[in-house]
Design an enzyme around this catalytic site. Structure first.
Site, PDB file in Angstrom:
ATOM      1  N   GLU A 253       0.944  -1.290  -0.020  1.00  0.00           N
ATOM      2  CA  GLU A 253      -0.034   0.035  -0.035  1.00  0.00           C
ATOM      3  C   GLU A 253       0.813   1.504  -0.089  1.00  0.00           C
ATOM      4  OE1 GLU A 253      -2.997  -0.169  -0.475  1.00  0.00           O
ATOM      5  OE2 GLU A 253      -3.985  -1.839   0.364  1.00  0.00           O
TER       6      GLU A 253
ATOM      7  N   HIS B 242      -3.360   2.026   8.151  1.00  0.00           N
ATOM      8  CA  HIS B 242      -4.463   1.081   7.280  1.00  0.00           C
ATOM      9  C   HIS B 242      -4.592  -0.070   8.299  1.00  0.00           C
ATOM     10  CE1 HIS B 242      -6.576  -1.144   4.414  1.00  0.00           C
ATOM     11  NE2 HIS B 242      -5.648  -1.915   4.470  1.00  0.00           N
TER      12      HIS B 242
HETATM   13 ZN   LIG Z   1      -5.749  -3.938   4.098  1.00  0.00          ZN
END
Ligand SMILES: [Zn+2]
Length: 213
Positions: free
Chosen positions: A78, A97
Site C-alpha cells: 500500500e 491502515h
Molecule cells: Zn488492507
C-alpha cells in the site's frame, strides 16, 4: 540512525502490535507509515510480515521524492496509497491502515455510518466510504478525499486514517470501531436502532469541548 528515527521506529512498531492485539487487523494485515521530515523520507511497515513479532529494524525507509527503498526491505504493497495521501495533504505526517471488522462490515452492508460519540465528533467525524478497489485506483480515490476527511473506509477491505502523528491516526480507527460496536450492540436489542448524533448535537460538542491534544 538519529534519535528521532529511533523513536519513530519504536512508535510505529508499537502501533502495529496494538492494532493486532485489539483485533483491528489479522496477523499479516494492515500497514502504517510516518514521515521523517528531516530526512525527506518515510518509514513504512514491510510487506507481509507477522505484525505480532514486528521489530523496529523490520520497518522500511523510503525516499519521499522517488519512492525508492533506502537500505533493505520490501515496503507494504500500500506504499502508493500512503505516498499519495502525503502528497495531497501536507498536514498529514502519519497514515494507518487496518481492518476493523465491525466498522467495515457495517459500511460494506450499505449502512450510512454517522457520528455517534463525542470523541468521534471531536477527533474523527463521519468517515468517507468508497467501493472496493486496489492499486492505482485505491491511491487515487483515497488521496482525492484526504483534504475533506481524515478517514476513508474501503468496502470489503478496511480503513485508512491519517493525521499529524501516528498515534492520532491510530486513535481514529479505535474510535470508529468503538462506535461501530455500539451501533451493532444497540441494533441487536430487538430492532432498536442506535441513532447518530444530530448535526446540532455535533456542533454543540465541537463548541463545548476541545480535543485533549
Ligand atoms: Zn488492507
Amino acid at each position: 540512525m538519529n534519535h528521532k528515527e529511533q523513536l519513530a521506529r519504536q512508535t510505529l512498531t508499537e502501533v502495529m502490535k496494538k492494532l493486532y492485539s485489539r483485533g483491528l487487523i489479522s496477523i499479516y494485515g494492515g500497514n502504517a507509515s510516518l514521515l521523517l521530515s528531516d530526512d525527506n523520507a518515510l518509514l513504512i511497515t514491510p510487506s507481509g510480515f507477522n505484525k505480532e513479532n514486528l521489530r523496529e529494524e523490520d520497518l522500511v525507509k523510503v525516499d519521499f521524492a522517488s519512492g525508492k527503498v533506502l537500505g533493505e526491505g520490501k515496503p507494504s504493497s500500500e506504499l502508493k496509497t500512503h505516498m499519495s495521501i502525503y502528497k495531497a495533504n501536507s498536514a498529514v505526517h502519519a497514515v494507518v491502515h487496518a481492518h476493523p471488522p465491525t466498522l467495515v462490515g457495517l459500511c460494506t452492508s450499505g449502512f450510512d455510518f454517522g457520528v455517534y460519540t463525542p470523541e468521534q465528533a471531536l477527533l474523527v467525524g463521519k468517515p468517507m466510504v468508497i467501493k472496493f478497489c486496489m492499486g492505482e485506483e485505491l491511491a487515487k480515490q483515497v488521496s482525492s478525499l484526504c483534504l475533506d476527511s481524515s478517514t476513508v473506509v474501503v468496502k470489503n477491505h478496511g480503513v485508512f486514517a491519517w493525521g499529524p502523528t501516528v498515534i492520532e491516526a491510530y486513535a481514529k480507527i479505535e474510535i470508529l470501531e468503538e462506535a461501530a460496536k455500539m451501533v451493532v450492540a444497540g441494533n441487536a436489542m430487538g430492532g432498536f436502532i442506535v441513532n447518530s448524533l444530530s448535526d446540532e448535537q455535533v456542533l454543540g460538542i465541537l463548541k463545548n469541548y476541545k480535543p485533549s491534544h
